[in-house]
Design a protein around this motif. Structure first.
Motif, mmCIF file in Angstrom:
data_model
loop_
_atom_site.group_PDB
_atom_site.id
_atom_site.type_symbol
_atom_site.label_atom_id
_atom_site.label_comp_id
_atom_site.label_asym_id
_atom_site.label_seq_id
_atom_site.Cartn_x
_atom_site.Cartn_y
_atom_site.Cartn_z
ATOM 1 N N ASP A 1 92.724 20.094 41.377
ATOM 2 C CA ASP A 1 93.931 20.569 40.705
ATOM 3 C C ASP A 1 94.747 19.397 40.174
ATOM 4 O O ASP A 1 95.329 19.479 39.080
ATOM 5 C CB ASP A 1 94.781 21.411 41.664
ATOM 6 C CG ASP A 1 94.132 22.737 42.018
ATOM 7 O OD1 ASP A 1 93.308 23.222 41.199
ATOM 8 O OD2 ASP A 1 94.427 23.287 43.085
ATOM 9 N N ASP B 1 91.834 15.750 44.711
ATOM 10 C CA ASP B 1 92.081 17.167 44.461
ATOM 11 C C ASP B 1 91.736 17.507 43.002
ATOM 12 O O ASP B 1 92.201 16.842 42.072
ATOM 13 C CB ASP B 1 93.550 17.484 44.750
ATOM 14 C CG ASP B 1 93.833 18.976 44.663
ATOM 15 O OD1 ASP B 1 92.880 19.753 44.455
ATOM 16 O OD2 ASP B 1 95.009 19.360 44.802
ATOM 17 N N GLN C 1 95.874 18.662 36.305
ATOM 18 C CA GLN C 1 97.260 18.411 35.912
ATOM 19 C C GLN C 1 97.384 17.089 35.142
ATOM 20 O O GLN C 1 98.126 16.996 34.163
ATOM 21 C CB GLN C 1 98.153 18.396 37.152
ATOM 22 C CG GLN C 1 98.304 19.765 37.817
ATOM 23 C CD GLN C 1 99.065 19.704 39.122
ATOM 24 O OE1 GLN C 1 99.543 18.640 39.514
ATOM 25 N NE2 GLN C 1 99.187 20.843 39.790
#
Length: 218
Positions: free
Chosen positions: A35, A33, A39
């Protein structure tokens, strides 16, 4: 291909993902992912000594990243082959919009060396042609001019041949030998042709042979 190690942002993100999941073997990879990748990178920004900041142009909104490669050698020809391989692999694997630039102290030094060596060889060729032109102007003989070019170029070709057969790369340091050989060959050429012209004008039937041996053993 002769690479001791490589370090990129992906290595830090992979290690962070591995650590975040308790160092379990199945998580020793990058997350799928985007995202999650963002992060993980965001976590590094909280560190007072963010190890990723030297690999990005901007830690908040990066547009460029750096991959540090440590080659196993520093020879210019091998660095050139490695750089060409990196550019070829990047063109094949990355999107067309991605721009890849090979840089670094060793690589830039190799480019400077190649440029200087190329200019030196060009200057040597022009100097040999100038020697031929000057011989033709002073002695008014096309045969002597061609002979002067041959006598000036042959020692240089021999030096390059010996260096190539011995595996010696033409660099800034080894080019000193090339320059010395050129200076000696031009000096001997002028003296030999002058002696030949003088003996020829005196009717010596072996003017060339006597001029060569007179210069060789004087």
């Amino acid at each position: 291909m002769g690479v001791l190690s490589a370090l990129s942002l992906a290595d830090f993100l992979r290690d962070a993902f591995h650590t975040w999941n308790g160092r379990q073997p199945q998580f020793d990879r990058l997350p799928d992912d985007s995202d999650a990748l963002a992060q993980l990178h965001f976590l590094y920004t909280f560190s007072p000594q963010d190890p990723t900041q030297d690999l990005l142009d901007d830690t908040i909104d990066p547009n460029q990243t750096r991959i540090q490669v440590r080659p196993a050698w520093a020879a210019s020809t091998q660095l050139s082959a490695l750089a060409d391989q990196i550019e070829a692999d990047a063109a094949a694997l990355l999107p067309a919009s991605a721009e890849v630039t090979v840089t670094g102290t060793s690589y830039m030094g190799r480019l400077v060396t190649q440029s200087l060596v190329g200019e030196m060889l060009l200057s040597a060729g022009m100097a040999i042609a100038l020697v031929g032109l000057m011989v033709w102007v002073f002695f008014r003989s096309l045969k002597l001019a061609l002979l002067g070019v041959l006598c000036s170029a042959l020692p240089l070709l021999l030096v390059l041949g010996v260096m190539a057969s011995a595996g010696v790369v033409l660099t800034l340091s080894t080019s000193v030998v090339f320059a010395l050989a050129f200076g000696i060959s031009v000096d001997d050429t002028v003296h030999m042709l002058s002696a030949y012209s003088q003996r020829k004008s005196q009717g010596d039937p072996q003017a060339l042979r006597n001029a060569v041996f007179a210069r060789r053993f004087r």
